[in-house]
Enzyme design. Structure first.
Site, mmCIF file in Angstrom:
data_model
loop_
_atom_site.group_PDB
_atom_site.id
_atom_site.type_symbol
_atom_site.label_atom_id
_atom_site.label_comp_id
_atom_site.label_asym_id
_atom_site.label_seq_id
_atom_site.Cartn_x
_atom_site.Cartn_y
_atom_site.Cartn_z
ATOM 1 N N HIS A 49 26.335 -12.688 -2.239
ATOM 2 C CA HIS A 49 26.921 -14.023 -2.079
ATOM 3 C C HIS A 49 27.042 -14.428 -0.616
ATOM 4 O O HIS A 49 27.713 -13.742 0.154
ATOM 5 C CB HIS A 49 28.313 -14.055 -2.698
ATOM 6 C CG HIS A 49 28.365 -13.453 -4.081
ATOM 7 N ND1 HIS A 49 28.768 -12.168 -4.319
ATOM 8 C CD2 HIS A 49 28.029 -13.967 -5.279
ATOM 9 C CE1 HIS A 49 28.702 -11.919 -5.616
ATOM 10 N NE2 HIS A 49 28.255 -13.000 -6.223
ATOM 11 N N GLU B 170 28.946 -16.427 -18.403
ATOM 12 C CA GLU B 170 30.000 -15.484 -18.022
ATOM 13 C C GLU B 170 31.285 -15.699 -18.820
ATOM 14 O O GLU B 170 32.110 -14.803 -18.904
ATOM 15 C CB GLU B 170 30.257 -15.486 -16.513
ATOM 16 C CG GLU B 170 30.949 -16.701 -15.971
ATOM 17 C CD GLU B 170 31.030 -16.690 -14.443
ATOM 18 O OE1 GLU B 170 30.033 -16.354 -13.805
ATOM 19 O OE2 GLU B 170 32.100 -17.019 -13.917
ATOM 20 N N ASP C 87 36.049 -8.652 -10.345
ATOM 21 C CA ASP C 87 36.875 -8.339 -11.510
ATOM 22 C C ASP C 87 36.083 -7.685 -12.647
ATOM 23 O O ASP C 87 36.412 -7.826 -13.814
ATOM 24 C CB ASP C 87 37.699 -9.544 -11.987
ATOM 25 C CG ASP C 87 36.928 -10.832 -12.154
ATOM 26 O OD1 ASP C 87 36.080 -11.141 -11.299
ATOM 27 O OD2 ASP C 87 37.186 -11.548 -13.128
ATOM 28 N N GLU D 15 23.337 -21.205 -11.963
ATOM 29 C CA GLU D 15 24.261 -20.432 -12.793
ATOM 30 C C GLU D 15 25.351 -21.315 -13.407
ATOM 31 O O GLU D 15 25.913 -22.169 -12.719
ATOM 32 C CB GLU D 15 24.860 -19.391 -11.849
ATOM 33 C CG GLU D 15 25.853 -18.462 -12.422
ATOM 34 C CD GLU D 15 26.160 -17.346 -11.413
ATOM 35 O OE1 GLU D 15 25.259 -16.858 -10.700
ATOM 36 O OE2 GLU D 15 27.336 -16.959 -11.348
ATOM 37 N N TYR E 22 33.761 -21.350 -4.740
ATOM 38 C CA TYR E 22 33.559 -21.978 -6.038
ATOM 39 C C TYR E 22 34.210 -23.339 -6.123
ATOM 40 O O TYR E 22 33.840 -24.190 -6.896
ATOM 41 C CB TYR E 22 34.154 -21.117 -7.142
ATOM 42 C CG TYR E 22 33.558 -19.753 -7.195
ATOM 43 C CD1 TYR E 22 32.176 -19.613 -7.224
ATOM 44 C CD2 TYR E 22 34.352 -18.631 -7.196
ATOM 45 C CE1 TYR E 22 31.606 -18.363 -7.249
ATOM 46 C CE2 TYR E 22 33.789 -17.384 -7.236
ATOM 47 C CZ TYR E 22 32.427 -17.255 -7.265
ATOM 48 O OH TYR E 22 31.867 -16.034 -7.296
ATOM 49 N N HIS F 67 29.564 -23.063 -11.619
ATOM 50 C CA HIS F 67 30.859 -22.561 -12.097
ATOM 51 C C HIS F 67 31.508 -23.550 -13.066
ATOM 52 O O HIS F 67 32.717 -23.768 -13.028
ATOM 53 C CB HIS F 67 31.788 -22.281 -10.899
ATOM 54 C CG HIS F 67 32.776 -21.185 -11.162
ATOM 55 N ND1 HIS F 67 34.056 -21.436 -11.541
ATOM 56 C CD2 HIS F 67 32.674 -19.850 -11.117
ATOM 57 C CE1 HIS F 67 34.707 -20.297 -11.707
ATOM 58 N NE2 HIS F 67 33.889 -19.313 -11.463
ATOM 59 N N HIS G 263 27.258 -10.331 -15.545
ATOM 60 C CA HIS G 263 28.270 -10.781 -14.591
ATOM 61 C C HIS G 263 28.753 -9.597 -13.753
ATOM 62 O O HIS G 263 29.106 -8.552 -14.305
ATOM 63 C CB HIS G 263 29.435 -11.361 -15.402
ATOM 64 C CG HIS G 263 30.420 -12.153 -14.637
ATOM 65 N ND1 HIS G 263 31.756 -12.177 -14.950
ATOM 66 C CD2 HIS G 263 30.279 -12.982 -13.575
ATOM 67 C CE1 HIS G 263 32.397 -12.987 -14.130
ATOM 68 N NE2 HIS G 263 31.521 -13.486 -13.283
ATOM 69 N N GLN H 37 42.724 -12.039 -15.531
ATOM 70 C CA GLN H 37 43.738 -13.094 -15.696
ATOM 71 C C GLN H 37 44.774 -12.753 -16.768
ATOM 72 O O GLN H 37 45.841 -13.335 -16.793
ATOM 73 C CB GLN H 37 43.046 -14.416 -16.042
ATOM 74 C CG GLN H 37 42.277 -15.056 -14.910
ATOM 75 C CD GLN H 37 40.911 -14.430 -14.663
ATOM 76 O OE1 GLN H 37 40.541 -13.429 -15.279
ATOM 77 N NE2 GLN H 37 40.140 -15.006 -13.759
HETATM 78 C C1 GCO Z 1 30.783 -15.046 -10.588
HETATM 79 C C2 GCO Z 1 32.013 -15.686 -11.130
HETATM 80 C C3 GCO Z 1 33.314 -15.090 -10.748
HETATM 81 C C4 GCO Z 1 34.466 -15.634 -11.549
HETATM 82 C C5 GCO Z 1 35.533 -14.610 -11.659
HETATM 83 C C6 GCO Z 1 36.723 -15.115 -12.420
HETATM 84 O O1 GCO Z 1 29.755 -15.668 -10.735
HETATM 85 O O2 GCO Z 1 30.854 -13.948 -10.084
HETATM 86 O O3 GCO Z 1 31.905 -17.049 -11.258
HETATM 87 O O4 GCO Z 1 33.542 -15.066 -9.400
HETATM 88 O O5 GCO Z 1 34.980 -16.795 -10.987
HETATM 89 O O6 GCO Z 1 34.998 -13.489 -12.267
HETATM 90 O O7 GCO Z 1 37.728 -14.160 -12.402
HETATM 91 MG MG MG Z 2 29.733 -17.468 -11.845
#
Ligand code: GCO
Ligand code: MG
Length: 404
Positions: free
Chosen positions: A124, A262, A316, A236, A155, A212, A312, A40
């Site tokens: 996922h 995370e 990204d 999570e 999410y 999330h 994590h 980001q």
């Molecule tokens: C996960 C996360 C990600 C984040 C992302 C933000 O559990 O993998 O929640 O999907 O939303 O890394 O950029």
């Molecule tokens: Mg997450």
């Protein structure tokens, strides 16, 4: 052995900006790769490396990783934060790669070797209806995956969309647009999702769910209690970092295993949760938490309190960062699980040596260091789009902005 140069790359081979650094030594051909991906705000990390850490690093002893990490973390007087942590991580992770290559050893060997043969991963499954999620989860099960995170509508949630009327007009002014969601929908539909997937998958399947950080604290407690009968492997990020004071309430109300972290960027955020035994898994984003030195310290702290790791692993994290995650997974005694994201073909072209998953578990390739190299010539083909760092603002139905 001295640090001769630090070169920062921002690349976007598959829609997601990635930041990696190459640290070059004064020894012919000896260099290392590190990940500093903060998708980001990737330009800020790039500037922090190029304008601040590169001049700080050049000429230093490339083997003195501990001294680099501590002094780089304190050199700006103010410490931590996602930008500085990622910048420090990019360079520090590369120094571990160099150390491994100089020794002819994979990085996990530098810390004391393996604690296991392979590291289990979770993948996922996603869909707009419980049946769709179940179908995907069954597909993963047949491919050998045993840990499956199940999400309804991703999410944001199935009800997410754009709003019209006053709320739409209010939030349409400027910016990257909005995404409206209904937190109540999670409370209503997620238990229904788990009823379906638990009934449709073999009993040994390990199920996970990511809140999330999207619910009001007491609603997270209600959802956790409602999910208790479905025997989650873990729940999570049930609470936002701002709400971690509610973990005690969550812990005392139900026996759902909890994974958190995370968004954490400072040890003081996670230490109380670990030392008070309020969570079961720690899932920081290794580069955003400060890199390998920070992650090893955290893993050791967690070991003393029976908390396991679950670094994590979204898209990204660059493939360099994922390789580093897997080296940590293989080494730390208190490993729990690794989040796994499949890479796009362009990412496989750009990064050679990505760890491979077989039968639901991942291993490294045994080459020295992280075992991964980026093709620098190819990098120019994948420039980052600055707009990729702007995401729609999540909002409630009346237009109120809510944190992701
Ligand atoms: C996960 C996360 C990600 C984040 C992302 C933000 O559990 O993998 O929640 O999907 O939303 O890394 O950029
Ligand atoms: Mg997450």
């Amino acid at each position: 052995m001295r640090i001769a140069d630090v070169v920062t790359y921002t690349v976007q081979p598959a829609g997601v900006p990635l930041v990696v650094a190459k640290v070059v030594t004064d020894q012919p051909g000896l260099h290392g790769w590190g990940c500093g991906t903060f998708t980001q705000r990737f330009r800020a990390v790039q500037a922090a490396i190029e304008r601040h850490l590169k001049p700080f690093a050049i000429g230093r002893d490339a083997e003195a990783i501990a001294d680099f990490w501590h002094s780089a973390m304190h050199d700006g007087y103010w410490r931590n934060g996602p930008v500085l942590n990622n910048a420090v991580s990019a360079v520090e992770m590369a120094l571990w790669d160099i150390k491994g290559k100089a020794a002819g050893l994979p990085c996990y060997q530098l810390w004391g070797g393996r604690s296991r043969g392979t590291a289990a991963v979770y993948v996922h499954a996603n869909g707009n209806e419980p049946g769709e999620v179940l179908d995907q989860a069954l597909g993963y099960w047949e491919r050998g995956f045993r840990h499956i995170r199940c999400q309804l509508g991703g999410y944001v949630g199935v009800g997410a969309g754009t709003a019209s009327g006053a709320a739409g007009a209010f939030s349409a002014a400027g910016g990257p647009g909005s995404l409206f969601f209904d937190p109540g929908e999670k409370l209503r539909r997620v238990p229904e999702l788990f009823e379906t997937v638990r009934a449709g998958l073999p009993a040994e399947a390990e199920l996970l769910y990511d809140i999330h950080e999207r619910l009001a604290p007491v609603d997270a407690v209600r959802l956790a209690k409602a999910l208790e009968p479905y025997r989650l492997f873990f729940l999570e990020d049930a609470l936002a970092p701002e709400d971690i004071g509610y973990f005690r309430m969550l812990r005392t109300q139900c026996a759902v295993p909890l994974a958190m972290g995370e968004l954490f960027v400072h040890p003081l955020e996670v230490e109380p949760l670990v030392s008070e035994r309020l969570i079961d898994f720690v899932r920081v984003h290794v580069s955003t938490y400060g890199g390998i030195t920070a992650a090893l310290k955290l893993a050791n702290l967690c070991a003393a309190f029976g908390v396991r790791t679950a670094w994590h692993g979204p898209r990204d994290v660059s493939p360099v960062g994922m390789a580093a995650n897997v080296h940590l997974d293989l080494h730390v005694a208190n490993f729990g699980i690794q989040e796994w994201s499949f890479r796009a073909p362009a990412e496989e072209d750009l990064f050679a040596g990505i760890p491979e998953v077989r039968a639901g578990a991942v291993d490294v390739n045994e080459k020295p260091g992280w075992g991964i190299e980026m093709d620098e010539k190819l990098a120019a083909r994948f420039p980052c789009d600055d707009a990729a760092s702007l995401r729609p603002v999540p909002r409630l139905a009346d237009g109120t902005s809510r944190p992701f």
